[in-house]
Motif scaffolding. Sequence first.
Motif, PDB file in Angstrom:
ATOM      1  N   ALA A 119      93.904 147.985  50.280  1.00 34.40           N
ATOM      2  CA  ALA A 119      93.078 147.772  49.085  1.00 34.40           C
ATOM      3  C   ALA A 119      93.593 146.577  48.279  1.00 34.40           C
ATOM      4  CB  ALA A 119      93.072 149.031  48.217  1.00 34.40           C
ATOM      5  N   ILE A 120      94.924 146.454  48.157  1.00 36.30           N
ATOM      6  CA  ILE A 120      95.510 145.329  47.424  1.00 36.30           C
ATOM      7  C   ILE A 120      95.192 144.011  48.115  1.00 36.30           C
ATOM      8  CG2 ILE A 120      97.707 144.224  46.799  1.00 36.30           C
ATOM      9  CD1 ILE A 120      98.809 147.036  46.256  1.00 36.30           C
ATOM     10  N   LEU A 121      95.381 143.965  49.445  1.00 29.99           N
ATOM     11  CA  LEU A 121      95.105 142.745  50.202  1.00 29.99           C
ATOM     12  C   LEU A 121      93.622 142.394  50.140  1.00 29.99           C
ATOM     13  CD1 LEU A 121      97.369 143.349  53.340  1.00 29.99           C
ATOM     14  CD2 LEU A 121      97.807 141.816  51.410  1.00 29.99           C
ATOM     15  N   PHE A 122      92.779 143.426  50.154  1.00 23.44           N
ATOM     16  CA  PHE A 122      91.336 143.235  50.065  1.00 23.44           C
ATOM     17  C   PHE A 122      90.967 142.561  48.753  1.00 23.44           C
ATOM     18  CE2 PHE A 122      86.914 144.892  49.646  1.00 23.44           C
ATOM     19  CZ  PHE A 122      86.426 144.431  50.855  1.00 23.44           C
ATOM     20  N   MET A 123      91.576 143.030  47.653  1.00 21.45           N
ATOM     21  CA  MET A 123      91.296 142.461  46.340  1.00 21.45           C
ATOM     22  C   MET A 123      91.822 141.035  46.228  1.00 21.45           C
ATOM     23  SD  MET A 123      89.524 144.547  44.519  1.00 21.45           S
ATOM     24  CE  MET A 123      89.762 143.928  42.859  1.00 21.45           C
ATOM     25  N   ILE A 124      92.992 140.776  46.807  1.00 22.75           N
ATOM     26  CA  ILE A 124      93.540 139.418  46.794  1.00 22.75           C
ATOM     27  C   ILE A 124      92.603 138.473  47.539  1.00 22.75           C
ATOM     28  CG2 ILE A 124      95.426 137.955  47.639  1.00 22.75           C
ATOM     29  CD1 ILE A 124      97.318 140.311  47.127  1.00 22.75           C
ATOM     30  N   GLY A 125      92.037 138.956  48.643  1.00 20.28           N
ATOM     31  CA  GLY A 125      91.119 138.136  49.431  1.00 20.28           C
ATOM     32  C   GLY A 125      89.903 137.690  48.647  1.00 20.28           C
ATOM     33  N   PHE A 126      89.465 138.532  47.699  1.00 18.46           N
ATOM     34  CA  PHE A 126      88.282 138.185  46.902  1.00 18.46           C
ATOM     35  C   PHE A 126      88.520 136.989  45.998  1.00 18.46           C
ATOM     36  CE2 PHE A 126      86.402 142.295  47.999  1.00 18.46           C
ATOM     37  CZ  PHE A 126      85.081 141.916  48.147  1.00 18.46           C
ATOM     38  N   ILE A 127      89.782 136.739  45.652  1.00 20.01           N
ATOM     39  CA  ILE A 127      90.102 135.601  44.790  1.00 20.01           C
ATOM     40  C   ILE A 127      89.702 134.286  45.465  1.00 20.01           C
ATOM     41  CG2 ILE A 127      91.992 134.301  43.716  1.00 20.01           C
ATOM     42  CD1 ILE A 127      93.462 136.936  43.331  1.00 20.01           C
ATOM     43  N   PHE A 128      89.831 134.256  46.787  1.00 16.57           N
ATOM     44  CA  PHE A 128      89.650 133.004  47.516  1.00 16.57           C
ATOM     45  C   PHE A 128      88.246 132.850  48.110  1.00 16.57           C
ATOM     46  CE2 PHE A 128      94.119 134.268  47.748  1.00 16.57           C
ATOM     47  CZ  PHE A 128      94.708 133.163  47.144  1.00 16.57           C
ATOM     48  N   ILE A 129      87.346 133.778  47.766  1.00 18.41           N
ATOM     49  CA  ILE A 129      85.976 133.683  48.279  1.00 18.41           C
ATOM     50  C   ILE A 129      85.226 132.576  47.549  1.00 18.41           C
ATOM     51  CG2 ILE A 129      83.718 134.836  48.299  1.00 18.41           C
ATOM     52  CD1 ILE A 129      85.085 137.387  49.049  1.00 18.41           C
ATOM     53  N   THR A 130      84.595 131.722  48.302  1.00 17.76           N
ATOM     54  CA  THR A 130      83.740 130.675  47.730  1.00 17.76           C
ATOM     55  C   THR A 130      82.318 130.885  48.229  1.00 17.76           C
ATOM     56  OG1 THR A 130      84.300 129.199  49.574  1.00 17.76           O
ATOM     57  CG2 THR A 130      85.611 128.997  47.553  1.00 17.76           C
ATOM     58  N   GLU A 131      81.368 130.371  47.482  1.00 16.45           N
ATOM     59  CA  GLU A 131      79.965 130.600  47.814  1.00 16.45           C
ATOM     60  C   GLU A 131      79.554 129.803  49.040  1.00 16.45           C
ATOM     61  OE1 GLU A 131      75.621 130.887  45.649  1.00 16.45           O
ATOM     62  OE2 GLU A 131      77.303 129.965  44.617  1.00 16.45           O
ATOM     63  N   THR A 132      78.842 130.458  49.938  1.00 15.08           N
ATOM     64  CA  THR A 132      78.298 129.794  51.116  1.00 15.08           C
ATOM     65  C   THR A 132      76.815 129.569  50.918  1.00 15.08           C
ATOM     66  OG1 THR A 132      77.886 131.932  52.187  1.00 15.08           O
ATOM     67  CG2 THR A 132      80.000 130.876  52.637  1.00 15.08           C
ATOM     68  N   GLU A 133      76.286 128.605  51.640  1.00 12.53           N
ATOM     69  CA  GLU A 133      74.858 128.285  51.516  1.00 12.53           C
ATOM     70  C   GLU A 133      74.040 129.163  52.449  1.00 12.53           C
ATOM     71  OE1 GLU A 133      73.545 126.204  49.380  1.00 12.53           O
ATOM     72  OE2 GLU A 133      75.510 125.711  48.562  1.00 12.53           O
ATOM     73  N   SER A 134      72.871 129.569  51.984  1.00 11.08           N
ATOM     74  CA  SER A 134      71.986 130.382  52.809  1.00 11.08           C
ATOM     75  C   SER A 134      70.541 130.015  52.498  1.00 11.08           C
ATOM     76  CB  SER A 134      72.217 131.882  52.535  1.00 11.08           C
ATOM     77  OG  SER A 134      71.359 132.673  53.314  1.00 11.08           O
ATOM     78  N   THR A 135      69.906 129.320  53.403  1.00  7.14           N
ATOM     79  CA  THR A 135      68.515 128.913  53.206  1.00  7.14           C
ATOM     80  C   THR A 135      67.656 129.546  54.287  1.00  7.14           C
ATOM     81  OG1 THR A 135      68.925 126.924  54.528  1.00  7.14           O
ATOM     82  CG2 THR A 135      69.171 126.735  52.144  1.00  7.14           C
ATOM     83  N   GLN A 136      66.753 130.438  53.867  1.00  7.56           N
ATOM     84  CA  GLN A 136      65.898 131.113  54.828  1.00  7.56           C
ATOM     85  C   GLN A 136      64.448 131.033  54.374  1.00  7.56           C
ATOM     86  OE1 GLN A 136      68.368 133.465  53.394  1.00  7.56           O
ATOM     87  NE2 GLN A 136      69.889 133.532  54.996  1.00  7.56           N
TER      88      GLN A 136
END
Length: 294
Positions: A119-136
């Motif tokens: 759970a701790i590692l999971f939360m740390i991972g969210f810090i580094f999430i950046t937005e990806t592009e999605s065009t549909q």
Amino acid sequence: MKNIIKIIKGSFVGMGSILPGISGSMVAAILKIYQDLIDALNDFLKAPIKSIKSVWQYIVGVLIGFMIGFVFINFFYELAPIPITFLFIGFILGAIPSLIKEIKTDKYKWHHFFVMLVAILFMIGFIFITETESTQSGFIYYLSVFLVGVIYAVALIIPGLSGSTMLMAFGYFQILITLVDEIAVAFVNLDFSTIVSQLPMLALLILGALVGLILVGKLMHYLLHHYKAHFYFAVLGIVLISPFNVLFTLQDNTSANVFQSAWYMYVIGAILFLFGIFITYKISHTKNYEGEIK
């Protein structure tokens, strides 16, 4: 008095759903009302009226919390980010004693602590999430709108998950923003043709949210009733790391340079930090004696 306490707890859940780095479900778990909400959600299809009656105070509180969050907290968060952030970090950490009571078991095993570490590692991972592009377009776009509803509902139920962060990770965040913005503008301008044209998209969004709520609600209901200690170990891990997540994302969520705040802002923040700990500690322990309050 009992109903007022429940409404107050619900309002904290609503505010937690809005604040960066915090999730409403995490706040619900901290205040020990999460299982009540999940049980009601699990029974909703079988007895919808009974389910709503069992948690109506929390629902009212959540709506009040949303209003407070949108009207007041966002304003003060921009005006004085350091004190407000320290206040809510205090709210988070004040729940640790009650969470430790929840994870008491006859014998602690390695997998309890493994779940907390994940759970701790999971939360740390969210810090580094950046937005990806999605065009549909076409069918894929309709499917994407449905998935937006599912993902946001999942994030609402699972403690520690941020709906916005999840949507950013999958590249669906802009779809939600665009859809909501178009509907809001149409309402303001009384553009009924646009409103009608967006109703299928809104229906798909709501349908996705309902599917996500019911399916994941049943999963969390199972976990709470069969792996309660593991669940609260995970929540404890999330609570321990959440203050770092909040501080890490603080600058990204305000236009001011928070590191150039005046010294007295930090003094006010320290006072509010202690106040937040005190308030959450008291509220999270009300369940122990709320039966005595009539």
